[in-house]
Motif scaffolding. Structure first.
Motif, short mmCIF file in Angstrom:
data_model
loop_
_atom_site.label_atom_id
_atom_site.label_comp_id
_atom_site.label_asym_id
_atom_site.label_seq_id
_atom_site.Cartn_x
_atom_site.Cartn_y
_atom_site.Cartn_z
N LEU A 67 0.44 -24.33 26.25
CA LEU A 67 1.02 -23.16 26.88
C LEU A 67 2.36 -22.79 26.24
N ILE A 70 1.78 -21.29 22.81
CA ILE A 70 1.42 -19.87 22.89
C ILE A 70 2.68 -19.03 23.14
N SER A 84 -4.75 -14.64 20.19
CA SER A 84 -5.73 -14.35 21.22
C SER A 84 -6.91 -15.32 21.14
N GLU A 86 -6.76 -18.37 19.93
CA GLU A 86 -6.23 -19.66 20.39
C GLU A 86 -6.15 -19.70 21.92
N ILE A 87 -5.76 -18.59 22.53
CA ILE A 87 -5.70 -18.52 23.99
C ILE A 87 -7.10 -18.70 24.58
N ASP A 88 -8.10 -18.05 24.00
CA ASP A 88 -9.47 -18.20 24.49
C ASP A 88 -9.92 -19.66 24.42
N GLN A 90 -7.97 -22.35 24.42
CA GLN A 90 -7.24 -23.14 25.40
C GLN A 90 -7.71 -22.83 26.82
N MET A 106 -1.63 -19.05 31.33
CA MET A 106 -2.32 -18.67 30.10
C MET A 106 -2.99 -17.32 30.26
N SER A 107 -3.52 -17.03 31.44
CA SER A 107 -4.17 -15.74 31.67
C SER A 107 -3.18 -14.58 31.56
N PHE A 109 -0.65 -14.48 29.46
CA PHE A 109 -0.50 -14.24 28.03
C PHE A 109 -1.70 -13.50 27.47
N LYS A 110 -2.89 -13.86 27.93
CA LYS A 110 -4.09 -13.18 27.46
C LYS A 110 -4.06 -11.70 27.84
N THR A 126 -9.31 -9.97 32.34
CA THR A 126 -8.11 -10.72 32.01
C THR A 126 -6.99 -10.46 33.01
#
Length: 195
Positions: A67, A70, A84, A86-88, A90, A106-107, A109-110, A126
């Motif tokens: 986190l 990111i 994006s 990398e976020i998916d 994680q 994290m959501s 940031f997405k 999202t």
């Protein structure tokens, strides 16, 4: 804090304490070092903490490293499309380990990345706060979450062209005092100045 963190890093190396790397990296690079070291170096070290944490069986600390990786990468200017992806990745791990707190952060940031990349075409799934006002009220009780929400609203409002909303959320962001928000407040005030 910085000198003590440096000592901790040297002790990790001296005693080859691989299992402690994720915790020390999270504390040092996630909360302290970004004030003195290049932010992308901090991000890279946090990514290493994420990878090592997952390999030594410490998913909670690993996901916190992820986190912060990111966060620092976003602020440091890493490619948003790669970020994006990398976020998916994680988020998949977060789902697998059932970490709702990390999922909320994290959501956000997405959601912000999709708004910045796609402007008004942000994907509906999202939206972190789509659970209604009760879900938002519960989420805002988590320490540091409101500051993070305000930070993301500053960024989203700026890139969508809602400058009054950007000013509003930047002022709300400045009031928080959570330690997690120091870097976010600095960036929010930067966007506030741009708007």
């Amino acid at each position: 804090g910085y000198r003590l963190g440096r000592v901790s890093l040297s002790l990790l190396t001296r005693f080859n304490a691989t299992n402690l790397i994720p915790t020390v990296y999270l504390a040092f690079y996630g909360l302290i070092a970004f004030n003195s070291e290049p932010i992308m170096h901090c991000a890279d070290q946090l990514h290493m903490g994420f990878q090592i944490g997952m390999s030594v069986g410490e998913p909670t600390i690993a996901l916190m490293n992820g986190l912060h990786y990111i966060q620092k990468s976003f602020v440091g200017g890493r490619n948003l499309v790669a970020l994006s992806t990398e976020i998916d990745y994680q988020l998949e791990l977060i789902e697998k380990h059932d970490d709702n707190r990390a999922k909320r952060f994290m959501s956000l940031f997405k959601e912000t990345l999709h708004m910045v990349i796609d402007k008004n075409k942000a994907m509906a799934e999202t939206t972190t706060l789509s659970g209604g006002t009760e879900a938002l009220d519960d989420a805002m009780k988590i320490e540091g979450f409101s500051e993070v929400v305000f930070f993301h609203r500053v960024i989203q409002s700026y890139w969508l062209g809602y400058l009054d909303r950007c000013h509003y959320f930047a002022q709300k962001s400045a009031r928080g005092d959570a330690a997690v928000g120091r870097l976010l407040k600095l960036i929010a005030s930067f966007y506030h100045g741009l708007a």
